[in-house]
Each structure stands twice: as structure tokens, then as C-alpha cells.
Design an enzyme around this catalytic site. Structure first.
Site, PDB file in Angstrom:
ATOM      1  N   HIS A 137       0.597  -1.257   0.068  1.00 55.27           N
ATOM      2  CA  HIS A 137       0.079  -0.001   0.005  1.00 55.27           C
ATOM      3  C   HIS A 137       0.781   1.415  -0.013  1.00 55.27           C
ATOM      4  CE1 HIS A 137      -3.805  -2.161   0.550  1.00 55.27           C
ATOM      5  NE2 HIS A 137      -3.339  -2.644   1.673  1.00 55.27           N
ATOM      6  N   ASP A 172      -3.832 -10.556  -1.851  1.00 53.16           N
ATOM      7  CA  ASP A 172      -4.270 -10.187  -0.754  1.00 53.16           C
ATOM      8  C   ASP A 172      -5.670  -9.618  -0.622  1.00 53.16           C
ATOM      9  OD1 ASP A 172      -4.542  -7.910   1.463  1.00 53.16           O
ATOM     10  OD2 ASP A 172      -2.383  -8.432   1.864  1.00 53.16           O
ATOM     11  N   HIS A 174      -6.836  -7.203   0.144  1.00 54.66           N
ATOM     12  CA  HIS A 174      -7.162  -5.681  -0.055  1.00 54.66           C
ATOM     13  C   HIS A 174      -6.443  -5.351  -1.512  1.00 54.66           C
ATOM     14  CE1 HIS A 174      -6.866  -5.804   4.305  1.00 54.66           C
ATOM     15  NE2 HIS A 174      -7.803  -4.907   4.210  1.00 54.66           N
ATOM     16  N   ASP A 244      -4.351 -12.477   3.913  1.00 57.35           N
ATOM     17  CA  ASP A 244      -5.387 -12.041   4.719  1.00 57.35           C
ATOM     18  C   ASP A 244      -6.749 -12.294   3.877  1.00 57.35           C
ATOM     19  OD1 ASP A 244      -4.804 -10.471   3.127  1.00 57.35           O
ATOM     20  OD2 ASP A 244      -5.253  -8.514   4.271  1.00 57.35           O
TER      21      ASP A 244
END
Length: 415
Positions: A137, A172, A174, A244
Site C-alpha cells: 500500500h 491479498d 486488499h 489475509d
């Protein structure tokens, strides 16, 4: 049958000792747990184990702005109250707190990914693993989503010195926004992200319509999913087109088992391309350690017994002490067949618009530790590099170790 691939594995115990603070979901301790699981299954005997170098500020500034790197270098928990404006400017605070040894933490995990890319570039290994990396990120000038330095972008920049193009695959839960943003305008990096999208879910980007721009048009692939995706749907979609994503994660919303997640790793490995594998999200630390250990086994073509061998962290894996966890279908799968079919069609349409390979004219390859030359006579005296900066530009020898002892050992086409 043991793997014929040469696998380099990067780990520094110090990376697992940092503490983001009470109630913060990011627990670097999961890296120590993973490493001890890897050791307990004797996987370290099938790999070359390296301690990564700590990336120098000048290396981090190959992507990040110098002022941001410098700020990370000097800020401490004791001095942060003096820099209220800078903390806002660089987006440090609740999600990205300032903690003890923050900069060293960044140097270690980024150094691991950079070293992994260099070993692949120099054909010293076929697969390189850095579970401490994957902080996708972070942006050029600011932290975001528990990430400070974007080691993946730095690793890809390294790979691009030797490879005409790089495929970045992100599973992931996200969206891999920092990596996509960094390469949004180039056809030399294709970013592919499978993630939850909608319901104000962080970071809020990653719509299927985000496909890249200019030379990079169609080179950003986004597969936005809803809550509850299961193994079968996910792997089917993956084969067509982050830990995740696992069921029961503190921040994740998918019903993937460890087997479903690792199947994606197995699938990519079959292409036999240089492969750099990093960690990333995953906040239920015992499940992250399980997942990354299973995936290390997959990369080594080694089937692991389900009963976890005794190790320093065995108590975390009770009460059943098993490697595989049931996905339990914790959430209803909100991804209907028609929704997934529509996403698949849109992704395939973008892929059809691609040239088969970008026309990259490869220049002379810069050295691994690339620093622009400077001529003192021609330089403006005010702009000369001071001695401290020059000292930072000296590269130390790599240190290698297995377990706690030093020894003499001499993900992402890269995929």
C-alpha cells in the site's frame, strides 16, 4: 520428490521483534512464528537461507521521495510530537504509527525483497522468498495501510534491470494500490490484483474498470470480489485470468482455506519462470504462519505432515496443533455465478486488447547498486554530495546464515 528449483529464503529475526502498538492488527511477530514452523519442518535444509542487507536510504529513494525517506529515518516515538505537520503530510499516525526501530524495520523487509530480486537477476536462484515483504500500500511520498516503504515496487524496479517485463500477482484481500499506482503508465509491468471491493473496504480502489493509462493501458488487471469467496470460485477465477484472504482473518472477508490460497502459488510455480514470493496482509498470526509455511512447502514440492512438530511457538497452534485449518464457510458467498462471469468477461476483454509482448528496447543493464555518477568539478558546490551521504552509498557484503549460525553459503517474469 524434492524440488529441483534453487530456492533462496530471506529472513532476519529482528524484523519480527518490532511492535506497532497495543490493539494494532499488524503483528510482525508472525514472521518469527513462520520461521520457526519452517525450521520445525526442516524446510530450511532444502533452501539457501540469507540474512538480507538493510536497504540504504539511497536504495529506498529509487522509488520513494528523498524527503519522505529522510523523515522516516529521523522520526522516533520521542520526537514525533515536534512534527505534527509532517506526520499529516506523510500520512503517519493511527494506521501507520511511529514506533521504536521503524526505519530499521523498513530497511530489513525492503532489503530482503531487493536482495531476492538481485539473486533472481543473477540467476543464482529460481525462486526467492521474503515473507517479511509485500507491503503493497505504501506510496511514493506517504505511508498507507500499515505500509511505509513499498518493497514490492523496489523489487520490481530491480527486476526490470534484467527482465523486459514483470508480472505482479496480488492475492491479498486488499487491493494492491501502491504497486498498481507506481506502474500505471507502463507496459513493462502488468499488475494483477484479486481483492475485496465495495462497502467502503480499504483502500477503496481496484474497480475492474481501472485498467491502466497511456502505455500502461490494459496492463492493470483488477478482479474485484465481494465477501465470502470460496476456494473453488477463487482458484477457478485465478487460473483463468494475500494471506489475509484466509477464512477467519481479523481483517479479511473471504472464505479461503490454506489449500485454496496455496493452490494459487502452485499454479504460478508451474510456469517455471523466475519467481519472487513475498508476504503481505494477514493479521491472525497463527493462520498466517500456517499459510506461509505450507506455501514454502509448495515451492519446495514438499508435502508437509498435518501435525505441527514441536517448536518455540507450538502453544499458538493449539488446541489441535494441525497445519491445515478448516475454512468453516464463515461468511455467505456473495459472489454469484453471474457476477463472477461478468468480471471474468471484462478481464478477458482487457487481456484481448494486449499486444503479446511489449516492444522493450533493453538498454545496457545498470549495476545492481546503481548510483548516478557525479562530477565534483561540474557540480554546483551547494549540490555536492556530502561525506555522510557518500558513506551511505557504500554497499556492505551480504551476510548469510542458517538458523542462528553464520555460514559460508556462497513473485513477480520475474513473476
Amino acid at each position: 520428490m524434492p524440488s529441483k528449483d534453487r530456492i533462496a529464503y530471506f529472513y532476519d529475526g529482528d524484523v519480527g521483534n518490532v511492535y506497532f502498538g497495543p490493539n494494532h492488527p499488524m503483528k510482525p511477530h508472525r514472521l518469527c512464528m513462520t520461521h520457526h514452523l519452517v525450521l520445525s519442518y526442516d524446510l530450511h535444509k532444502k533452501m539457501e537461507i540469507y540474512r538480507p542487507h538493510k536497504a540504504y536510504p539511497v536504495e529506498l529513494a529509487q522509488f520513494h521521495s528523498e524527503d519522505y525517506v529522510e523523515f522516516l529515518h529521523r522520526i522516533t516515538p520521542d520526537t514525533q510530537h515536534l512534527f505534527a505537520n509532517e506526520l499529516v503530510k506523510y500520512n503517519l499516525g493511527e494506521d501507520c504509527p511511529v514506533f521504536e526501530n521503524l526505519f530499521e524495520f523498513c530497511q530489513i523487509y525492503a532489503g530482503g525483497t531487493i536482495d531476492a530480486a538481485r539473486r533472481l537477476n543473477n540467476q543464482l536462484c529460481d525462486i526467492a522468498i521474503n515473507w517479511a515483504g509485500g507491503l503493497h500500500h505504501a506510496k511514493k511520498c506517504e505511508g498507507s495501510g500499515f505500509c511505509y516503504i513499498n518493497d514490492i515496487v523496489l523489487g520490481i524496479l530491480e527486476l526490470l534491470k534484467y527482465h523486459a517485463r514483470v508480472l505482479y500477482i496480488d492475492i491479498d484481500v486488499h487491493h494492491g494500490d501502491g504497486v498498481e499506482e507506481a506502474f500505471y503508465f507502463t507496459d513493462r509491468v502488468m499488475t494483477v490484483s484479486f481483492h475485496k471491493y465495495g462497502d467502503m473496504f480499504f483502500p477503496g480502489t481496484g474497480d475492474v474498470k481501472e485498467i491502466g493509462e497511456r502505455e500502461g493501458k490494459y496492463y492493470a488487471i483488477n478482479v474485484p470480489l465481494k465477501d465470502g469467496i470460496d476456494d473453488a470460485s477463487f482458484t477457478r477465477l485465478f487460473k483463468t485470468c494475500g494471506a489475509d484472504s484466509l477464512a477467519g482473518d481479523r481483517l479479511g472477508c473471504f472464505n479461503l482455506s490454506i489449500d485454496g490460497h496455496s493452490e494459487c502459488v502452485r499454479f504460478v510455480k508451474k510456469f517455471n519462470l523466475p519467481l519472487l514470493v513475498t508476504g503481505g496482509g494477514g493479521y491472525t498470526k497463527e493462520n498466517v504462519a500456517r499459510c506461509w509455511t505450507v506455501e514454502t512447502g509448495v515451492l519446495l514440492d514438499t508435502e508437509l505432515p498435518n501435525e505441527i512438530p514441536d517448536n518455540e511457538y507450538i502453544k499458538y497452534f493449539g488446541p489441535d496443533y494441525s497445519l491445515k485449518i478448516q475454512n468453516g464457510n464463515i461468511q455467505e458467498n456473495l459472489n454469484s455465478k453471474s457476477y463472477l462471469g461478468t468480471i471474468k468477461m471484462q478481464v478477458l476483454e482487457s487481456l484481448r486488447c494486449l499486444q503479446h509482448a511489449p516492444g522493450v528496447q533493453m538498454q545496457e543493464v545498470p549495476p545492481d547498486f546503481y548510483l548516478p555518477d557525479f562530477d565534483e568539478d561540474e557540480q554546483n558546490p551547494e549540490e555536492r554530495v556530502d561525506q555522510h551521504t557518500q558513506d551511505k552509498q557504500i554497499q556492505r557484503d551480504d551476510e548469510y546464515y542458517e538458523g542462528d549460525n553464520d555460514n559460508d553459503h556462497n513473485m513477480e517474469d520475474g513473476l
